[in-house]
Design a protein around this motif. Sequence first.
Motif, short mmCIF file in Angstrom:
data_model
loop_
_atom_site.label_atom_id
_atom_site.label_comp_id
_atom_site.label_asym_id
_atom_site.label_seq_id
_atom_site.Cartn_x
_atom_site.Cartn_y
_atom_site.Cartn_z
N TRP A 144 19.86 -71.80 107.57
CA TRP A 144 19.67 -72.11 108.98
C TRP A 144 18.56 -71.30 109.63
O TRP A 144 17.95 -71.73 110.59
N TYR A 178 18.31 -81.82 109.88
CA TYR A 178 18.91 -80.56 109.44
C TYR A 178 18.19 -79.90 108.27
O TYR A 178 18.64 -78.86 107.78
N GLY A 179 17.11 -80.46 107.81
CA GLY A 179 16.38 -79.88 106.68
C GLY A 179 17.04 -80.19 105.36
O GLY A 179 18.14 -80.75 105.30
N THR A 210 18.25 -85.31 106.68
CA THR A 210 17.27 -84.31 106.25
C THR A 210 16.22 -84.06 107.33
O THR A 210 15.75 -82.93 107.49
N GLU A 249 7.48 -77.85 106.76
CA GLU A 249 8.22 -78.42 107.88
C GLU A 249 9.61 -78.83 107.41
O GLU A 249 9.90 -78.85 106.22
N LYS A 250 10.47 -79.16 108.35
CA LYS A 250 11.83 -79.59 108.04
C LYS A 250 11.82 -81.03 107.54
O LYS A 250 11.00 -81.83 107.95
N ASN A 275 13.35 -75.60 98.58
CA ASN A 275 14.05 -74.92 99.67
C ASN A 275 15.34 -74.29 99.17
O ASN A 275 16.23 -74.00 99.95
N ASN A 287 15.66 -70.72 108.59
CA ASN A 287 14.36 -71.41 108.50
C ASN A 287 14.51 -72.92 108.65
O ASN A 287 13.62 -73.67 108.28
N GLY A 288 15.64 -73.35 109.21
CA GLY A 288 15.80 -74.75 109.56
C GLY A 288 16.28 -75.68 108.45
O GLY A 288 16.17 -76.89 108.58
N THR A 289 16.79 -75.13 107.35
CA THR A 289 17.30 -75.99 106.28
C THR A 289 18.76 -75.64 106.01
O THR A 289 19.06 -74.55 105.56
#
Length: 142
Positions: free
Chosen positions: A34, A70-71, A67, A101-102, A29, A36-38
């Motif tokens: 943010w 917030y990824g 994690t 997925e996150k 990642n 893509n959720g990380t």
Amino acid sequence: ETYNVIGNANCQGLVIGETTLGGLAELSNVGKDWRNGTILDYGQLIYITLQRAATAREAIKVMHALTAAYGYASDMEGLSLSDATTGEAWYMELIGKGGFEKGALWVALRVPEGHIMAHANQARITRFLPCDDEKACLMAPD
């Protein structure tokens, strides 16, 4: 409660060291954010954890919760965690879930009494199953 942090240690005696391991490109990642959720990379994860945890075991739980919420915007990392409260030392490896997925996949092994752990830019955990003794092995639920 929020603990004071200096470098990679907090006022409770928790210390977290890090080494970058690389990992599978499909699970990386790095450079994601943010959108893509990380939003947490390994440095932010370490410092926020040090603000919130007093022991190594507690730090592992905090890292999982952070994690998941917030990824994880990094490659695979190896972390050494030790604390003055319990005297425990743990070694943890974690990697993001890529675009799937996150969150992060991780496993943590306790360093046995009287032993030391060295890690430098190469994954060390090659076998951990069954991870059925929480005194010696912790892992992500998935």
